[in-house]
Design an enzyme around this catalytic site. Structure first.
Site, PDB file in Angstrom:
ATOM      1  N   HIS A 103      13.386   6.295   8.045  1.00 27.21           N
ATOM      2  CA  HIS A 103      12.148   7.502   8.892  1.00 27.21           C
ATOM      3  C   HIS A 103      12.302   7.388  10.178  1.00 27.21           C
ATOM      4  O   HIS A 103      13.179   6.631  10.945  1.00 27.21           O
ATOM      5  CB  HIS A 103      10.745   6.924   8.259  1.00 27.21           C
ATOM      6  CG  HIS A 103      10.097   5.593   8.966  1.00 27.21           C
ATOM      7  ND1 HIS A 103      10.386   4.175   8.211  1.00 27.21           N
ATOM      8  CD2 HIS A 103       9.936   5.077  10.098  1.00 27.21           C
ATOM      9  CE1 HIS A 103       9.882   3.433   9.076  1.00 27.21           C
ATOM     10  NE2 HIS A 103       9.811   3.869  10.234  1.00 27.21           N
TER      11      HIS A 103
HETATM   12  P1  TYD Z   1       7.092   1.065   5.881  1.00 25.52           P
HETATM   13  O1  TYD Z   1       6.948   1.581   7.417  1.00 25.52           O
HETATM   14  O2  TYD Z   1       7.465   1.840   5.089  1.00 25.52           O
HETATM   15  O3  TYD Z   1       8.362  -0.058   6.131  1.00 25.52           O
HETATM   16  P2  TYD Z   1       9.875   0.357   6.510  1.00 25.52           P
HETATM   17  O4  TYD Z   1       9.876   1.536   6.991  1.00 25.52           O
HETATM   18  O5  TYD Z   1      10.025  -0.698   7.728  1.00 25.52           O
HETATM   19  O6  TYD Z   1      10.731   0.208   5.487  1.00 25.52           O
HETATM   20  O7  TYD Z   1       5.899   0.159   5.643  1.00 25.52           O
HETATM   21  C1  TYD Z   1       5.785  -0.567   4.292  1.00 25.52           C
HETATM   22  C2  TYD Z   1       4.079  -0.276   4.123  1.00 25.52           C
HETATM   23  O8  TYD Z   1       3.385  -1.270   4.983  1.00 25.52           O
HETATM   24  C3  TYD Z   1       3.769   1.018   3.948  1.00 25.52           C
HETATM   25  O9  TYD Z   1       2.799   0.731   2.834  1.00 25.52           O
HETATM   26  C4  TYD Z   1       2.771   1.109   5.227  1.00 25.52           C
HETATM   27  C5  TYD Z   1       2.425  -0.314   5.323  1.00 25.52           C
HETATM   28  N1  TYD Z   1       2.181  -0.631   6.927  1.00 25.52           N
HETATM   29  C6  TYD Z   1       0.976  -0.823   7.634  1.00 25.52           C
HETATM   30  O10 TYD Z   1      -0.134  -0.677   6.910  1.00 25.52           O
HETATM   31  N2  TYD Z   1       0.972  -1.214   8.795  1.00 25.52           N
HETATM   32  C7  TYD Z   1       2.181  -1.148   9.689  1.00 25.52           C
HETATM   33  O11 TYD Z   1       2.141  -1.309  10.768  1.00 25.52           O
HETATM   34  C8  TYD Z   1       3.485  -0.974   9.007  1.00 25.52           C
HETATM   35  C9  TYD Z   1       4.558  -0.689   9.928  1.00 25.52           C
HETATM   36  C10 TYD Z   1       3.341  -0.439   7.614  1.00 25.52           C
END
Ligand code: TYD
Length: 133
Positions: free
Chosen positions: A50
């Site tokens: 992303h």
């Molecule tokens: P995500 O950003 O999709 O992880 P990555 O891109 O690093 O693989 O986040 C995973 C899950 O955690 C998603 O459900 C959103 C949640 N999340 C939060 O609630 N707060 C945060 O600060 C972050 C980074 C993620």
């Protein structure tokens, strides 16, 4: 030119061991509103995929290692994060992917904004459209 911008965090070590201090608006180039860490990543799993519309981050692999790819829509750069003394800066509108997490990897991330799902661009084609490519 590489998209990888490193920040060095000198270890304030002594005979007892090492310590790194992260200071907002000093060694970290923004006011920190959020800290999270990624750990226990299963072997072979990748994360990220992303970009953010308006978010600055610094990522530091405080234990273990992972590989990060940054993409500004024109070029991709990659770096191995494997030191608690070095972080990389990720600015707005950079697509990021993290791969090859070691079992013991703890990836610490400092962020300039609170969590906001509406700030995410999770589709690579949409990312290119937002950039006007
Ligand atoms: P995500 O950003 O999709 O992880 P990555 O891109 O690093 O693989 O986040 C995973 C899950 O955690 C998603 O459900 C959103 C949640 N999340 C939060 O609630 N707060 C945060 O600060 C972050 C980074 C993620």
């Amino acid at each position: 030119m590489s998209l990888i911008k490193w920040i060095d965090f000198p270890a304030l070590g002594d005979e007892r061991g090492s310590l790194v201090a992260l200071e907002a608006e000093k060694s970290v180039p923004f006011a920190i509103k959020r800290v999270y860490y990624i750990f226990g990543t299963k072997t072979g799993e990748s994360r990220g995929f992303h970009a953010h519309k308006k978010l600055q981050q610094v990522a530091i692999c405080i234990t273990g290692s992972c590989r990060i790819i940054l993409d500004d829509g024109q070029q991709r750069s990659e770096a191995l994060l494997n030191s608690p003394n070095k972080g990389i800066v990720i600015v707005d509108l950079i697509w990021r992917e993290m791969h090859d997490f070691s079992k013991d990897c703890i990836l610490l991330v400092l962020a300039s904004e609170h969590y906001d799902e509406s700030d995410y661009i999770r589709d690579y084609n949409e990312f290119q459209e937002i950039l006007g490519n």
